[in-house]
Design a protein around this motif. Structure first.
Motif, short mmCIF file in Angstrom:
data_model
loop_
_atom_site.label_atom_id
_atom_site.label_comp_id
_atom_site.label_asym_id
_atom_site.label_seq_id
_atom_site.Cartn_x
_atom_site.Cartn_y
_atom_site.Cartn_z
N LEU A 20 0.85 -1.19 0.00
CA LEU A 20 0.00 0.00 0.00
C LEU A 20 0.88 1.24 0.00
O LEU A 20 1.75 1.40 0.85
N ILE A 21 0.67 2.13 -0.95
CA ILE A 21 1.40 3.39 -1.03
C ILE A 21 0.69 4.39 -0.13
O ILE A 21 -0.49 4.66 -0.31
N THR A 22 1.42 4.93 0.84
CA THR A 22 0.82 5.88 1.77
C THR A 22 1.13 7.32 1.42
O THR A 22 0.40 8.22 1.80
N THR A 23 2.22 7.54 0.71
CA THR A 23 2.59 8.89 0.28
C THR A 23 3.51 8.77 -0.93
O THR A 23 4.22 7.78 -1.08
N VAL A 24 3.50 9.77 -1.79
CA VAL A 24 4.38 9.80 -2.96
C VAL A 24 5.16 11.11 -2.91
O VAL A 24 4.57 12.19 -2.84
N MET A 25 6.47 11.01 -2.92
CA MET A 25 7.31 12.19 -2.86
C MET A 25 7.28 12.94 -4.19
O MET A 25 7.44 12.33 -5.25
N PRO A 26 7.06 14.26 -4.15
CA PRO A 26 7.12 15.05 -5.39
C PRO A 26 8.49 14.86 -6.06
O PRO A 26 9.51 14.81 -5.39
N GLY A 27 8.48 14.71 -7.37
CA GLY A 27 9.73 14.55 -8.11
C GLY A 27 10.26 13.12 -8.14
O GLY A 27 11.25 12.86 -8.82
N SER A 28 9.63 12.21 -7.41
CA SER A 28 10.09 10.83 -7.39
C SER A 28 9.61 10.09 -8.64
O SER A 28 8.68 10.54 -9.32
#
Length: 109
Positions: free
Chosen positions: A16-24
């Motif tokens: 489960l993805i809980t957060t996605v870093m900008p620019g990743s």
């Protein structure tokens, strides 16, 4: 199993993805919090440990295939693996590496 059921998944395997870093790289393929990674390079992902183990065996800069579930539909994309960012928050910096949050494929700028 309860989380998988609430997301409408047929299986409780995946990450489960809980957060996605900008620019990743995860952001580059428009992954979102709530997506569930189910395969990396065609190999099933049982859990976060399986994801970390598979990524550790891949050289930064390599392009890999990912499959993830969003809204009951499976999505597939190609993504370039990077390097893990160094935590800037002192709390995270003091944590053991395996306890730090992980939220995408890229590990650097």
């Amino acid at each position: 199993p309860a989380i998988a059921k609430s997301l409408g998944l047929k299986s409780d395997q995946g990450v489960l993805i809980t957060t996605v870093m900008p620019g990743s790289p995860a952001a580059a393929i428009q992954m979102r919090a709530g997506d569930v990674l189910v395969r990396l390079n065609g190999k099933p992902l049982r859990d976060a440990k399986a994801l970390l183990d598979q990524i550790a065996a891949i050289s930064p800069g390599s392009v890999v295939s990912v499959s993830y579930i969003r809204g009951g539909r499976e999505w597939k994309s190609m993504v370039k693996v990077g390097t893990r960012p160094v935590p800037t928050d002192m709390g995270q910096a003091q944590m053991a590496p395996e306890m730090r949050p992980y939220d995408g494929f890229e590990e650097g700028p």
